[in-house]
Enzyme design. Structure first.
Site, PDB file in Angstrom:
ATOM      1  N   CYS A 183       0.815  -1.214   0.000  1.00 17.03           N
ATOM      2  CA  CYS A 183       0.000   0.000   0.000  1.00 17.03           C
ATOM      3  C   CYS A 183       0.853   1.271   0.000  1.00 17.03           C
ATOM      4  O   CYS A 183       1.915   1.318   0.619  1.00 17.03           O
ATOM      5  CB  CYS A 183      -0.881   0.037   1.238  1.00 17.03           C
ATOM      6  SG  CYS A 183      -1.815  -1.451   1.489  1.00 17.03           S
ATOM      7  N   ARG A 200       4.824   0.455  -5.996  1.00 14.92           N
ATOM      8  CA  ARG A 200       4.734  -0.381  -4.801  1.00 14.92           C
ATOM      9  C   ARG A 200       3.752  -1.534  -4.985  1.00 14.92           C
ATOM     10  O   ARG A 200       3.770  -2.486  -4.216  1.00 14.92           O
ATOM     11  CB  ARG A 200       4.299   0.474  -3.598  1.00 14.92           C
ATOM     12  CG  ARG A 200       5.371   1.430  -3.135  1.00 14.92           C
ATOM     13  CD  ARG A 200       4.846   2.340  -2.067  1.00 14.92           C
ATOM     14  NE  ARG A 200       4.593   1.644  -0.814  1.00 14.92           N
ATOM     15  CZ  ARG A 200       5.480   1.530   0.165  1.00 14.92           C
ATOM     16  NH1 ARG A 200       6.659   2.063   0.037  1.00 14.92           N
ATOM     17  NH2 ARG A 200       5.182   0.901   1.277  1.00 14.92           N
ATOM     18  N   TRP A 215      -3.058  -2.663  -1.563  1.00 18.76           N
ATOM     19  CA  TRP A 215      -2.666  -3.993  -2.022  1.00 18.76           C
ATOM     20  C   TRP A 215      -3.362  -4.958  -1.072  1.00 18.76           C
ATOM     21  O   TRP A 215      -3.026  -5.036   0.106  1.00 18.76           O
ATOM     22  CB  TRP A 215      -1.148  -4.131  -1.942  1.00 18.76           C
ATOM     23  CG  TRP A 215      -0.589  -5.353  -2.589  1.00 18.76           C
ATOM     24  CD1 TRP A 215      -0.251  -5.510  -3.905  1.00 18.76           C
ATOM     25  CD2 TRP A 215      -0.265  -6.602  -1.953  1.00 18.76           C
ATOM     26  NE1 TRP A 215       0.251  -6.769  -4.119  1.00 18.76           N
ATOM     27  CE2 TRP A 215       0.253  -7.463  -2.949  1.00 18.76           C
ATOM     28  CE3 TRP A 215      -0.370  -7.085  -0.652  1.00 18.76           C
ATOM     29  CZ2 TRP A 215       0.670  -8.768  -2.689  1.00 18.76           C
ATOM     30  CZ3 TRP A 215       0.042  -8.385  -0.389  1.00 18.76           C
ATOM     31  CH2 TRP A 215       0.551  -9.209  -1.400  1.00 18.76           C
ATOM     32  N   ASN A 239      -1.418   1.572   6.060  1.00 15.28           N
ATOM     33  CA  ASN A 239      -0.550   0.576   5.437  1.00 15.28           C
ATOM     34  C   ASN A 239      -0.095  -0.364   6.546  1.00 15.28           C
ATOM     35  O   ASN A 239       0.326   0.093   7.599  1.00 15.28           O
ATOM     36  CB  ASN A 239       0.660   1.304   4.813  1.00 15.28           C
ATOM     37  CG  ASN A 239       1.586   0.352   4.090  1.00 15.28           C
ATOM     38  OD1 ASN A 239       1.250  -0.803   3.880  1.00 15.28           O
ATOM     39  ND2 ASN A 239       2.743   0.851   3.702  1.00 15.28           N
ATOM     40  N   GLY A 240      -0.194  -1.666   6.321  1.00 19.70           N
ATOM     41  CA  GLY A 240       0.227  -2.628   7.349  1.00 19.70           C
ATOM     42  C   GLY A 240      -0.881  -3.603   7.656  1.00 19.70           C
ATOM     43  O   GLY A 240      -1.854  -3.720   6.898  1.00 19.70           O
ATOM     44  N   GLU A 274      18.697 -16.034 -10.191  1.00 27.28           N
ATOM     45  CA  GLU A 274      18.245 -14.654 -10.339  1.00 27.28           C
ATOM     46  C   GLU A 274      17.624 -14.440 -11.730  1.00 27.28           C
ATOM     47  O   GLU A 274      16.602 -13.774 -11.875  1.00 27.28           O
ATOM     48  CB  GLU A 274      19.420 -13.693 -10.080  1.00 27.28           C
ATOM     49  CG  GLU A 274      19.149 -12.226 -10.306  1.00 27.28           C
ATOM     50  CD  GLU A 274      17.979 -11.648  -9.505  1.00 27.28           C
ATOM     51  OE1 GLU A 274      17.451 -12.286  -8.600  1.00 27.28           O
ATOM     52  OE2 GLU A 274      17.579 -10.508  -9.849  1.00 27.28           O
ATOM     53  N   LYS A 280      13.757 -13.285 -12.437  1.00 29.87           N
ATOM     54  CA  LYS A 280      13.451 -12.099 -13.256  1.00 29.87           C
ATOM     55  C   LYS A 280      12.420 -12.465 -14.309  1.00 29.87           C
ATOM     56  O   LYS A 280      11.447 -11.771 -14.526  1.00 29.87           O
ATOM     57  CB  LYS A 280      14.734 -11.644 -13.937  1.00 29.87           C
ATOM     58  CG  LYS A 280      15.322 -10.317 -13.823  1.00 29.87           C
ATOM     59  CD  LYS A 280      15.310  -9.449 -12.644  1.00 29.87           C
ATOM     60  CE  LYS A 280      14.615  -9.800 -11.384  1.00 29.87           C
ATOM     61  NZ  LYS A 280      15.187  -9.302 -10.184  1.00 29.87           N
ATOM     62  N   GLU A 332       8.780 -13.336 -12.818  1.00 33.04           N
ATOM     63  CA  GLU A 332       7.991 -12.266 -12.197  1.00 33.04           C
ATOM     64  C   GLU A 332       7.438 -11.255 -13.193  1.00 33.04           C
ATOM     65  O   GLU A 332       6.381 -10.695 -12.973  1.00 33.04           O
ATOM     66  CB  GLU A 332       8.734 -11.583 -11.043  1.00 33.04           C
ATOM     67  CG  GLU A 332       9.900 -10.728 -11.412  1.00 33.04           C
ATOM     68  CD  GLU A 332      10.547 -10.075 -10.192  1.00 33.04           C
ATOM     69  OE1 GLU A 332       9.855  -9.739  -9.219  1.00 33.04           O
ATOM     70  OE2 GLU A 332      11.778  -9.885 -10.220  1.00 33.04           O
ATOM     71  N   HIS A 388      18.841 -35.751 -11.760  1.00 32.61           N
ATOM     72  CA  HIS A 388      18.202 -36.369 -10.593  1.00 32.61           C
ATOM     73  C   HIS A 388      16.705 -36.076 -10.575  1.00 32.61           C
ATOM     74  O   HIS A 388      16.063 -36.168  -9.537  1.00 32.61           O
ATOM     75  CB  HIS A 388      18.879 -35.866  -9.309  1.00 32.61           C
ATOM     76  CG  HIS A 388      20.313 -36.256  -9.244  1.00 32.61           C
ATOM     77  ND1 HIS A 388      20.728 -37.536  -8.947  1.00 32.61           N
ATOM     78  CD2 HIS A 388      21.448 -35.558  -9.519  1.00 32.61           C
ATOM     79  CE1 HIS A 388      22.052 -37.601  -9.013  1.00 32.61           C
ATOM     80  NE2 HIS A 388      22.509 -36.404  -9.370  1.00 32.61           N
ATOM     81  N   LYS A 391       6.403  -3.775  -4.810  1.00 30.21           N
ATOM     82  CA  LYS A 391       7.831  -3.456  -4.761  1.00 30.21           C
ATOM     83  C   LYS A 391       8.401  -3.735  -3.380  1.00 30.21           C
ATOM     84  O   LYS A 391       9.491  -4.273  -3.248  1.00 30.21           O
ATOM     85  CB  LYS A 391       8.045  -1.987  -5.143  1.00 30.21           C
ATOM     86  CG  LYS A 391       9.503  -1.557  -5.113  1.00 30.21           C
ATOM     87  CD  LYS A 391      10.304  -2.247  -6.201  1.00 30.21           C
ATOM     88  CE  LYS A 391      11.772  -1.851  -6.198  1.00 30.21           C
ATOM     89  NZ  LYS A 391      12.567  -2.846  -6.953  1.00 30.21           N
TER      90      LYS A 391
HETATM   91  O1  M6R Z   1      13.211  -4.641  -0.744  1.00 31.17           O
HETATM   92  P1  M6R Z   1      13.812  -5.999  -0.632  1.00 31.17           P
HETATM   93  O2  M6R Z   1      15.172  -6.079  -1.248  1.00 31.17           O
HETATM   94  O3  M6R Z   1      13.834  -6.522   0.778  1.00 31.17           O
HETATM   95  O4  M6R Z   1      12.881  -6.954  -1.449  1.00 31.17           O
HETATM   96  C1  M6R Z   1      13.096  -8.337  -1.475  1.00 31.17           C
HETATM   97  C2  M6R Z   1      12.279  -9.006  -2.543  1.00 31.17           C
HETATM   98  O5  M6R Z   1      10.918  -8.798  -2.317  1.00 31.17           O
HETATM   99  C3  M6R Z   1      12.648  -8.492  -3.923  1.00 31.17           C
HETATM  100  O6  M6R Z   1      14.003  -8.644  -4.204  1.00 31.17           O
HETATM  101  C4  M6R Z   1      11.822  -9.229  -5.004  1.00 31.17           C
HETATM  102  O7  M6R Z   1      12.204 -10.553  -5.066  1.00 31.17           O
HETATM  103  C5  M6R Z   1      11.990  -8.515  -6.350  1.00 31.17           C
HETATM  104  N1  M6R Z   1      10.709  -8.275  -6.940  1.00 31.17           N
HETATM  105  C6  M6R Z   1      12.799  -9.281  -7.319  1.00 31.17           C
HETATM  106  O8  M6R Z   1      12.936  -8.644  -8.537  1.00 31.17           O
END
Ligand code: M6R
Length: 604
Positions: free
Chosen positions: A2, A27, A74, A100-101, A482, A486, A489, A505, A599
């Site tokens: 949020c 966000r 959110w 927010n929270g 990684e 990417k 997502e 395996h 985010k």
């Molecule tokens: O703000 P943070 O680095 O703690 O966030 C961690 C993950 O939520 C963040 O890296 C997420 O995996 C990204 N969307 C990856 O691209």
């Protein structure tokens, strides 16, 4: 998650509220709303959907008040819907609240308030806040007392803004485990859950700490501690420029941020690494005795930050021979980790607001471990919880998919490993060579960028795929992880990353004729082994794409500059970032705001 914006000042609030919400779009959210005080009452509009939609349904001419609050939601409690969108307002229209929270005891409070005769119109936890405010207001007819009582009743995490026609020039602000900043501009006071939302109005910010509150009345901000005693707070300067949060001519933030990686890397290591000086961190130092008695290091983080941690583990173990465990923050907490004074715990978080990482950090502190936070956001929550903080200076990262923050995190982790080695052994040739490589990295990244057209073409060929695989060994496996994250997502294509030797395996059963498999090959020591694994999948019909710094010729070979395997993830990830980006573009997806994602994940 949020986003929150608030404004009180000389101007019409609606413009800065909507502008602020738009800046916070990254966000992640599913509904949006605003509430203003005008003509002695609350006027509000909210709905499910994007801010553009909210703008289409709100009539700017009708929203003329100079004080207001706004929110992007959110969903956590209750589906995305108009009713569940914020602001929430009590039945007597006295209090409008954005939050927010997560309020953990909301059911209990709701139950109590229902018995007291109050009604609710949403499924959210937040709605208990305006209703509680009204409940207490009815008792004493005192808004500030109602605010104090309400906050006492809340358990959980919150960044809260409240406005009321009963105090028409006032915003009530409270924070607990959820970010909130206040900025004083020339024409008013702004509140937001994140600096970029109000950066255009000021570079000076007040960062509320957990338990602190603020009452903003006209152009005066009064701060209070957790016991509601008045306190004074100093503002802090944030040097980010406004163009850091613009797209600067790029189609998407993600593409811009990929291209900003050389700069992000350079800025982050500026002052830490130089060819002839010992490595040093402004914020802290570790002495030889401490490092010699260190039993183990934990690196704790989520998602991409955790992948940066894996690259850090590789560097620390190879260079310093200190055992390192990398743990996902949400798991760390529940594994009853063995921690004491001889454990160093490093927490990595771009936002510094990831709820699981913060909770893990609190646990490490309780158990007396030394804690270091690595964050990209000044004064973020993890920086306040940890004993030491190292900032990555990647600049604001807006796209949900992390790119430049990852590169900066890896830069810090490798530098930390080198620093520890230097403290333990003094400068030696290996350290000098690695420092030289680090200094060269921004230039080498630009070399990789020259193949962007090739990455685009490969993305075009792969955009109809439903499953992709990424394999590698050692640090190449970390890059594979990684790269796979990417891709999934932002393109919503299923993908898996495997250690190359693990394929046979089980997962090799999934390889079919035409399946695309990325092989990451940057470590000469394991090169032949990984190559054999790639031959195995190739003979089952897979299409292989190689990302390598070895001298291999072929159509589907992406060649990157040769560099020590400790550092190679920094270059090897770039083609994978581009390919993920261009696949998502081919599919017509919203690259910067992928579905279901936020985010910064501020709930556990
Ligand atoms: O703000 P943070 O680095 O703690 O966030 C961690 C993950 O939520 C963040 O890296 C997420 O995996 C990204 N969307 C990856 O691209």
């Amino acid at each position: 998650m949020c986003g929150i914006v608030g404004y009180v000042g000389k101007n019409k609030a609606i413009y800065s509220l909507i502008k602020g919400l738009k800046t916070l779009e990254y966000r992640g959210y599913d509904s949006a709303g605003v509430a203003l005080i005008q003509n002695g009452e609350i006027i509000s509009i909210k709905d499910k959907g994007r801010i553009d939609h909210l703008e289409n349904i709100l009539e700017y001419d009708k929203f003329t008040g100079n004080i207001g609050i706004a929110h992007t939601r959110w969903a956590t409690h209750g589906i995305p819907s108009k009713e569940n969108a914020h602001p929430h307002i009590d039945q007597n229209h006295h209090f409008a609240v954005v939050h927010n929270g997560i309020l953990e005891n909301y059911l209990e409070l709701k139950d109590f308030l229902c018995k007291e005769g109050f009604s609710f119109s949403s499924q959210t936890d937040t709605e208990v806040v305006p209703v509680l405010m009204e409940y207490y207001y009815q008792k004493d007819k005192d808004v500030i007392k109602a605010f104090q009582h309400t906050l006492k009743d809340l358990r959980g995490s919150y960044g809260i803004l409240i406005i009321t026609p009963l105090l028409p020039d006032t915003i009530l602000v409270a924070k607990n485990n959820s970010p909130l900043v206040i900025g004083k501009g020339c024409d008013g006071i702004y509140v937001a859950s994140d600096v970029p939302a109000i950066l255009q109005y000021t570079n000076y910010f007040y960062f509320l700490e957990d338990g602190q509150k603020a009452i903003i009345h006209d152009d005066v901000i009064t701060f209070y501690d957790s016991k509601f005693h008045e306190i004074s707070k100093q503002s802090k300067k944030i040097d980010w420029e406004m163009d850091a949060i613009d797209k600067n001519g790029y189609e998407d933030y993600m593409l811009k941020e990929i291209h900003e990686q050389p700069e992000a890397f350079k800025n982050t290591l500026n002052g830490i690494i130089s060819a002839h000086e010992p490595i040093h961190f402004l914020e802290f130092s570790l002495d030889k005795k401490y490092l010699e008695q260190l039993k183990q290091i934990y690196i704790v983080a989520c998602g991409t930050a955790m992948h940066a941690g894996l690259v850090g583990k590789y560097a620390i173990e190879r260079l310093c021979r200190i055992p390192v465990i990398v743990e996902v923050a949400s798991e760390f907490r529940y594994q009853d980790p063995i921690l004491d004074e001889q454990t160093l715990c490093i927490f990595i978080s771009q936002s510094g607001e990831t709820a699981d990482t913060i909770a893990a950090l609190k646990l490490a502190r309780e158990r007396k471990a030394k804690t270091i936070a690595i964050s990209n956001v000044f004064e973020s929550s993890i920086t306040r919880e940890a004993k030491y903080t190292i900032y990555t200076h990647a600049g604001p990262e807006i796209a949900v998919a992390s790119t430049k923050a990852y590169i900066a995190q890896v830069g810090i982790m490798v530098s930390l490993a080198l620093y520890m080695k230097e403290v333990l052994e003094g400068v030696n040739d290996e350290i000098i060579a690695l420092k030289r490589d680090i200094i060269e990295i921004p230039r080498l990244m630009e070399e990789v960028f020259k193949n962007e057209d090739m990455f685009k073409e490969l993305a075009h060929r792969m955009s109809k795929e439903t499953d992709l695989f990424y394999i590698g060994r050692g640090n190449d496996y970390h890059t594979a992880m990684e790269g796979s994250l990417k891709l999934k997502e932002i393109s919503y294509i299923h993908s898996e990353a495997y250690p190359a030797g693990e394929l046979k395996h089980g997962p090799i059963a999934l390889i079919d004729k035409g399946t695309y498999v990325f092989g990451i090959l940057t470590d000469a020591q394991v090169y032949e082994k990984t190559f054999s694994n790639l031959e195995e999948v190739k003979s089952r019909g897979a299409n292989i794409i190689l990302v390598t710094n070895q001298d291999i010729k072929g159509d589907n070979v992406i060649t990157i500059p040769n560099i020590d395997p400790i550092l190679s993830p920094i270059l090897a990830i770039i083609p994978l970032q581009f390919i993920a980006y261009y696949i998502a573009k081919e599919k017509g997806l919203d690259v910067d705001k992928p579905r279901n994602l936020a985010k910064s994940v501020t709930v556990e």
